[in-house]
Design a protein around this motif. Structure first.
Motif, PDB file in Angstrom:
ATOM      1  N   ARG A 232       0.827  -1.210   0.000  1.00 56.98           N
ATOM      2  CA  ARG A 232       0.000   0.000   0.000  1.00 56.98           C
ATOM      3  C   ARG A 232       0.862   1.262   0.000  1.00 56.98           C
ATOM      4  NH1 ARG A 232      -3.883  -1.168   5.023  1.00 56.98           N
ATOM      5  NH2 ARG A 232      -1.893  -1.965   5.839  1.00 56.98           N
ATOM      6  N   ALA A 233       0.315   2.329  -0.503  1.00 59.46           N
ATOM      7  CA  ALA A 233       1.005   3.615  -0.562  1.00 59.46           C
ATOM      8  C   ALA A 233       0.712   4.426   0.694  1.00 59.46           C
ATOM      9  CB  ALA A 233       0.575   4.393  -1.796  1.00 59.46           C
ATOM     10  N   VAL A 234       1.590   5.383   1.019  1.00 56.15           N
ATOM     11  CA  VAL A 234       1.406   6.285   2.157  1.00 56.15           C
ATOM     12  C   VAL A 234       0.760   7.555   1.608  1.00 56.15           C
ATOM     13  CG1 VAL A 234       2.529   7.501   4.050  1.00 56.15           C
ATOM     14  CG2 VAL A 234       3.444   5.304   3.273  1.00 56.15           C
ATOM     15  N   MET A 235      -0.529   7.738   1.894  1.00 56.43           N
ATOM     16  CA  MET A 235      -1.319   8.788   1.250  1.00 56.43           C
ATOM     17  C   MET A 235      -1.975   9.712   2.271  1.00 56.43           C
ATOM     18  SD  MET A 235      -0.993   7.961  -1.974  1.00 56.43           S
ATOM     19  CE  MET A 235      -2.326   8.837  -2.805  1.00 56.43           C
ATOM     20  N   VAL A 236      -2.218  10.982   1.855  1.00 58.73           N
ATOM     21  CA  VAL A 236      -2.958  11.934   2.685  1.00 58.73           C
ATOM     22  C   VAL A 236      -4.365  11.388   2.910  1.00 58.73           C
ATOM     23  CG1 VAL A 236      -3.923  14.259   2.782  1.00 58.73           C
ATOM     24  CG2 VAL A 236      -1.608  13.901   1.889  1.00 58.73           C
ATOM     25  N   LYS A 237      -4.840  11.430   4.181  1.00 58.55           N
ATOM     26  CA  LYS A 237      -6.088  10.755   4.532  1.00 58.55           C
ATOM     27  C   LYS A 237      -7.324  11.548   4.099  1.00 58.55           C
ATOM     28  CE  LYS A 237      -8.112   8.234   8.429  1.00 58.55           C
ATOM     29  NZ  LYS A 237      -7.922   7.862   9.856  1.00 58.55           N
ATOM     30  N   PHE A 238      -7.297  12.873   4.320  1.00 60.27           N
ATOM     31  CA  PHE A 238      -8.470  13.678   3.982  1.00 60.27           C
ATOM     32  C   PHE A 238      -8.176  14.581   2.793  1.00 60.27           C
ATOM     33  CE2 PHE A 238      -8.867  12.815   8.616  1.00 60.27           C
ATOM     34  CZ  PHE A 238      -9.925  11.928   8.517  1.00 60.27           C
ATOM     35  N   ASP A 239      -8.915  15.679   2.667  1.00 61.65           N
ATOM     36  CA  ASP A 239      -8.783  16.424   1.422  1.00 61.65           C
ATOM     37  C   ASP A 239      -7.463  17.194   1.361  1.00 61.65           C
ATOM     38  OD1 ASP A 239      -9.020  19.259   1.978  1.00 61.65           O
ATOM     39  OD2 ASP A 239     -11.157  19.191   1.666  1.00 61.65           O
ATOM     40  N   LEU A 240      -6.939  17.270   0.137  1.00 65.71           N
ATOM     41  CA  LEU A 240      -5.588  17.763  -0.085  1.00 65.71           C
ATOM     42  C   LEU A 240      -5.423  19.244   0.243  1.00 65.71           C
ATOM     43  CD1 LEU A 240      -2.904  16.592  -0.933  1.00 65.71           C
ATOM     44  CD2 LEU A 240      -3.447  17.205  -3.284  1.00 65.71           C
ATOM     45  N   PRO A 241      -6.386  20.144  -0.096  1.00 63.00           N
ATOM     46  CA  PRO A 241      -6.208  21.566   0.252  1.00 63.00           C
ATOM     47  C   PRO A 241      -5.987  21.782   1.747  1.00 63.00           C
ATOM     48  CG  PRO A 241      -7.955  21.334  -1.347  1.00 63.00           C
ATOM     49  CD  PRO A 241      -7.581  19.942  -0.934  1.00 63.00           C
ATOM     50  N   MET A 242      -6.729  21.019   2.600  1.00 60.86           N
ATOM     51  CA  MET A 242      -6.535  21.142   4.047  1.00 60.86           C
ATOM     52  C   MET A 242      -5.130  20.671   4.441  1.00 60.86           C
ATOM     53  SD  MET A 242     -10.179  19.826   5.561  1.00 60.86           S
ATOM     54  CE  MET A 242      -9.481  19.753   7.202  1.00 60.86           C
ATOM     55  N   ALA A 243      -4.669  19.581   3.801  1.00 62.61           N
ATOM     56  CA  ALA A 243      -3.339  19.045   4.098  1.00 62.61           C
ATOM     57  C   ALA A 243      -2.265  20.054   3.704  1.00 62.61           C
ATOM     58  CB  ALA A 243      -3.133  17.736   3.354  1.00 62.61           C
ATOM     59  N   ARG A 244      -2.457  20.688   2.521  1.00 64.82           N
ATOM     60  CA  ARG A 244      -1.473  21.660   2.036  1.00 64.82           C
ATOM     61  C   ARG A 244      -1.383  22.845   3.001  1.00 64.82           C
ATOM     62  NH1 ARG A 244      -3.492  22.425  -2.734  1.00 64.82           N
ATOM     63  NH2 ARG A 244      -2.182  20.842  -3.775  1.00 64.82           N
ATOM     64  N   GLU A 245      -2.507  23.297   3.514  1.00 69.97           N
ATOM     65  CA  GLU A 245      -2.536  24.437   4.433  1.00 69.97           C
ATOM     66  C   GLU A 245      -1.850  24.079   5.758  1.00 69.97           C
ATOM     67  OE1 GLU A 245      -5.791  27.354   6.630  1.00 69.97           O
ATOM     68  OE2 GLU A 245      -6.405  26.090   4.946  1.00 69.97           O
TER      69      GLU A 245
END
Length: 560
Positions: A232-245
């Motif tokens: 499996r890949a290590v991925m951002v769990k929720f939406d990307l704009p929130m992660a970027r902020e």
């Protein structure tokens, strides 16, 4: 360490003792080998081979041989060393820059380099030291994020993707959303669990997620898509704009997590590498090394003249010490020999140079001890040119060492004393027979102990050597756990090697003197006595022949 610069086959006439392999005491020199002799390379190899055998035999298990050579015999010397040491024990082929301006010594290409072949007796136990780090190397480490420790970004990928498929997976950047994979043939340096923890420190929730990336991962690993493991890949769990902020806020706060995406957050995954965790030295490679790694073998290494010195510098150094008129046209530079010793001889080790020449090896050891506070010692052997009546071991080699130790160089300029010292010894024409016999017996004892330790039950096979400093025993060499003596009937190739009644009586006397039990384990060539209290072991003829006993003249041989 053995570090030496033997006579080269330079293409001119040469002459050497060609009976050395059969009689090292032979005082005569062989026939001249002319420059037009079609067998001159073979004859040079015949000169070198028995001496290389002796050098290997004199090394400790962790010892290293570094031997200088030029292009004329590089391949021949390498073949001999590969045969004697094994290719797996070749640590380096160093080519060093002996001159830095074009020379008219060749019709086609100017010769600018010579070589040092470096072999370990056993590369598993040999140690390759590090050279001091430079200021420019340390300057690469900074703290752009306000971290309390200086660091630099290190590539997060490493080799062996095929054998580490579980470490070939996708990593999603919290800054750009791009999913990064290792380069072809590579894998990440850490498993998913570590990557997941480090990425979460950016204030972003991560998860392990199955991706339709089998084809991508298979291409990286070098296998068919059907043969790749599911990872499996290590991925951002929720939406990307929130992660970027969230990641941007964390980046602005400073003291970033261990896994970074370049200084601006827009790059590939990198790992923080702290200066304090780096080996406090650098690998002795100049042109293409990762200076923070310590390799098992150096491979092909190039040293320019700033790293190693050059031939003219060596001549100038010798002239400055002993004055002009020494007659040496080619001298290895002090910097080259110093560097080799520093890398492959431990601070309290011993360096042997069996072709000492002008004594550069001894000079290098004395200078290192003075500059670094080390305690290396040296043994220099020099024959001079007896065919020319020139025995310069005392008039040049020892004179050079004397001058540098006392700071009494030939010029008017004053030089610091290097302290240290040496003794000068002249070898006799013949080997002392008694000393040689004692050496043979010690080696024979070692052979017997090794043989005995590989037989019988484990408890009884452990032998305890017997102290014979007072020379009480002729035959007793050890005892086992049951206090039973181990006896060796060997006092030389020309003496009795059989268990006779006379020998048996002497063995029983020695056992009583040592307070041993009445069972005697006896090693001898033959057993000429039958008695119940003797456990007899035959010394194989092949071992006896190694120690000078000509078994072919005997009526009985092991094969029969």
């Amino acid at each position: 360490m053995i570090l030496t610069d033997p006579p080269y086959n330079t293409g001119g006439d040469f002459r050497y003792n060609d009976k050395w392999d059969t009689d090292p005491n032979d005082p005569d020199m062989g026939e001249f080998v002319g420059s037009d002799d079609p067998a001159k390379h073979t004859k040079w190899m015949r000169f070198m081979y028995p001496r290389l055998q002796m050098m290997r035999a004199m090394l400790k298990p962790s010892g290293v041989l570094a031997i200088c050579i030029d292009s004329r015999e590089l391949f021949h010397l390498g073949q001999m060393l590969d045969e004697l040491f094994g290719e797996e024990n070749r640590l380096a082929i160093i080519n060093w820059q002996k001159s830095y301006s074009p020379r008219s010594d060749n019709r086609h290409v100017s010769t600018a380099t010579e070589y040092v072949l470096v072999y370990a007796k056993d590369e598993r136990t040999a140690k390759t030291g590090l050279q001091p780090r430079t200021a420019s190397m340390d300057a690469r480490y900074r703290n752009p994020d306000g971290d309390s420790r200086v660091w630099k970004g290190e590539n997060f990928s490493g080799p062996k993707a095929r054998t580490h498929q579980g470490m070939v997976y996708g990593i999603q950047s919290p800054f750009t959303g791009e999913v990064h994979y290792p380069p072809a043939g590579k894998c990440w340096r850490a498993p998913q669990s570590d990557a997941l923890r480090w990425l979460s420190e950016w204030g972003v929730d991560y998860e392990l997620r199955e991706m339709d990336d089998a084809q991508t991962r298979a291409a990286i690993i070098g296998v068919a898509p059907g043969d790749v493991r599911k990872v499996r890949a290590v991925m951002v769990k929720f939406d990307l704009p929130m992660a970027r902020e969230a990641a941007a806020e964390r980046r602005a706060a400073g003291n970033w997590p261990r896994l970074v995406f370049g200084l601006d957050g827009q790059g590939r995954p990198q790992q923080k590498k702290y200066l304090e965790d780096v080996k406090q030295g650098r690998v002795p490679m100049t042109y293409w090394a990762d200076e923070d790694l310590e390799p098992d073998a150096l491979g092909d290494v190039s040293w320019d003249h700033e790293e190693s010195g050059h031939s003219q510098a060596g001549v100038n150094e010798l002239t400055a010490i002993v004055g002009p008129g020494h007659g040496f046209e080619t001298v290895k530079p002090l910097k080259l020999m110093t560097k080799l010793i520093q890398i492959w001889c431990p601070p309290s080790g011993t360096v042997l140079d069996p072709f000492a020449g002008s004594g550069t090896t001894g000079h290098a050891v004395l200078e290192l001890n003075h500059d670094q506070g080390t305690d290396r010692r040296f043994i220099l052997i020099e024959q001079g040119r007896p065919d020319d009546g020139d025995s310069y071991a005392k008039t040049l080699t020892a004179d050079r060492l004397h001058r540098i130790i006392n700071g009494e160089w030939a010029g008017k300029k004053k030089h610091a004393r290097l302290e240290g010292g040496f003794t000068f010894k002249t070898l006799e024409k013949k080997v002392d027979a008694q000393t040689l016999l004692l050496m043979e017996r010690d080696e024979m004892v070692d052979t017997v102990v090794a043989s005995h330790s590989s037989t019988g039950n484990r408890r009884m096979a452990v032998l305890i050597p017997v102290d014979n400093d007072a020379e009480l025993y002729t035959y007793l060499v050890a005892k086992n756990a049951a206090n039973e003596g181990i006896f060796l009937v060997w006092t030389g190739a020309k003496e009795n090697t059989d268990l006779t009644e006379e020998v048996y009586e002497k063995i029983t006397e020695e056992a009583d003197t040592a307070g041993l039990a009445g069972i005697y384990h006896v090693y001898s060539r033959r057993n000429l006595l039958v008695t119940d209290d003797v456990v007899w072991y035959q010394i194989p003829d092949r071992i006896l022949s190694d120690f000078g006993l000509d078994v072919r003249t005997e009526s009985f041989t092991e094969e029969n």
